[in-house]
Design an enzyme around this catalytic site. Structure first.
Site, PDB file in Angstrom:
ATOM      1  N   ARG A  54      13.055  49.391  42.990  1.00 28.00           N
ATOM      2  CA  ARG A  54      14.437  49.064  42.868  1.00 28.00           C
ATOM      3  C   ARG A  54      15.282  47.737  42.845  1.00 28.00           C
ATOM      4  O   ARG A  54      15.998  47.407  42.065  1.00 28.00           O
ATOM      5  CB  ARG A  54      15.323  50.220  43.710  1.00 28.00           C
ATOM      6  CG  ARG A  54      14.824  51.721  43.455  1.00 28.00           C
ATOM      7  CD  ARG A  54      13.417  52.196  43.687  1.00 28.00           C
ATOM      8  NE  ARG A  54      12.979  51.947  44.766  1.00 28.00           N
ATOM      9  CZ  ARG A  54      11.695  52.001  45.287  1.00 28.00           C
ATOM     10  NH1 ARG A  54      10.882  51.986  44.365  1.00 28.00           N
ATOM     11  NH2 ARG A  54      11.445  51.765  46.523  1.00 28.00           N
ATOM     12  N   THR A 132      18.283  46.845  52.021  1.00 31.87           N
ATOM     13  CA  THR A 132      17.727  45.854  50.851  1.00 31.87           C
ATOM     14  C   THR A 132      18.810  44.924  50.352  1.00 31.87           C
ATOM     15  O   THR A 132      19.994  45.232  50.533  1.00 31.87           O
ATOM     16  CB  THR A 132      17.003  46.517  49.863  1.00 31.87           C
ATOM     17  OG1 THR A 132      17.939  47.281  49.117  1.00 31.87           O
ATOM     18  CG2 THR A 132      15.862  47.793  50.253  1.00 31.87           C
ATOM     19  N   LYS A 172       6.829  48.950  54.900  1.00 29.30           N
ATOM     20  CA  LYS A 172       6.378  49.274  53.798  1.00 29.30           C
ATOM     21  C   LYS A 172       4.942  49.119  53.838  1.00 29.30           C
ATOM     22  O   LYS A 172       4.036  49.679  53.024  1.00 29.30           O
ATOM     23  CB  LYS A 172       6.896  48.760  52.623  1.00 29.30           C
ATOM     24  CG  LYS A 172       8.458  49.061  52.323  1.00 29.30           C
ATOM     25  CD  LYS A 172       9.035  48.431  50.977  1.00 29.30           C
ATOM     26  CE  LYS A 172      10.373  48.965  50.831  1.00 29.30           C
ATOM     27  NZ  LYS A 172      10.422  50.402  50.065  1.00 29.30           N
ATOM     28  N   CYS A 202      18.901  51.252  54.785  1.00 28.21           N
ATOM     29  CA  CYS A 202      17.524  51.388  54.061  1.00 28.21           C
ATOM     30  C   CYS A 202      16.475  52.331  54.808  1.00 28.21           C
ATOM     31  O   CYS A 202      16.651  52.066  56.256  1.00 28.21           O
ATOM     32  CB  CYS A 202      16.948  50.009  54.129  1.00 28.21           C
ATOM     33  SG  CYS A 202      15.130  50.097  53.439  1.00 28.21           S
TER      34      CYS A 202
END
Length: 251
Positions: A54, A132, A172, A202
């Site tokens: 994104r 982010t 992540k 986030c």
């Protein structure tokens, strides 16, 4: 309690990232007032990590994630979802388009965070924002919080580069042990600049700063995963005629 014959499900559009989607499903269960299996909310999780990045789409001309997200919502609604939760803050930069593409209501994660702030008695003041680069540079949280009367304290470019972004990246990459210290440093930096609370904006960040370590900070943390889960519980129970009970307070 829920009605197991109603055929209604909460749809969870996950995969952005995968651990955040799984964590949302876990917190949905943990925060639901329930005495038995049948009291919980029937949920369908699409945890598809193939959705294009994104932030890259918004800031670097990367592949548009909207078609993949729209397909995920259609998959959920075709399977019986009648309410959608998206445990990814940056995905909400496409919120209006996703609502237009959905045949059922879609919860808004930032509005859920506002509800959580008010639940905690924080009705005004400067709120520190972590998220982010795409979320913060595009002003997603700032627009919503300022409309509700809050001021915003955002990380400096150096704080983003040194603290926030590396923490998100570590989650992540399944390196949770590496994610806490940079995230904690960002919280402290925002608090030092006057934030009365910090939004973990986030859905990787609540995993970087787990519940059992949040007492280490001098400011409260509003957790976008838990805020969205509480909003989903309230909305699902209202929509299905279940008696509204107060969800357990976040640990």
């Amino acid at each position: 309690m829920t009605n197991p014959s109603s055929g209604l499900y909460l749809g969870i559009l996950g995969g952005m990232g995968p651990m955040a989607g799984a964590a949302f499903a876990e917190r949905l269960v943990a925060l639901t007032p329930a005495a038995r299996d049948q009291d919980h909310i029937p949920a369908l999780l699409v945890n598809d990590p193939r959705v294009p990045d994104r932030t890259a789409a918004k800031l670097a001309g990367g592949e548009d994630p909207l078609p993949a997200m729209s397909r995920g919502i259609k998959l959920l609604t075709d399977a019986g979802a009648r309410l959608i939760a998206i445990p990814c803050n940056t995905a909400h930069l496409w919120y209006d388009e996703l609502v237009a593409a959905s045949s059922v209501p879609v919860l808004h994660i930032i509005e859920s965070v506002v509800e959580d702030l008010r639940r905690r008695g924080i009705d005004s003041g400067p709120i520190g924002l972590m998220g982010t680069e795409g979320t913060l540079r595009m002003g997603l949280y700032q627009r919503h919080l300022e409309r509700h009367g809050y001021d915003c304290v955002v990380p400096t470019e150096g704080e983003m580069t040194t603290y926030c972004t590396p923490s998100i990246a570590a989650v992540k990459a399944n390196r949770l042990a590496d994610s806490f210290e940079p995230a904690a440093a960002c919280v402290r930096a925002l608090a030092a600049r006057g934030a009365v609370a910090v939004a973990l904006g986030c859905t990787e960040l609540p995993l970087a700063i787990p519940h059992d370590r949040r007492s280490e900070f001098d400011v409260p943390l509003t957790d976008s995963i838990d805020a969205l889960a509480l909003a989903a519980i309230q909305r699902y129970q209202a929509d299905t005629g279940v008696a509204r009970q107060a969800a357990r307070a976040c640990a």
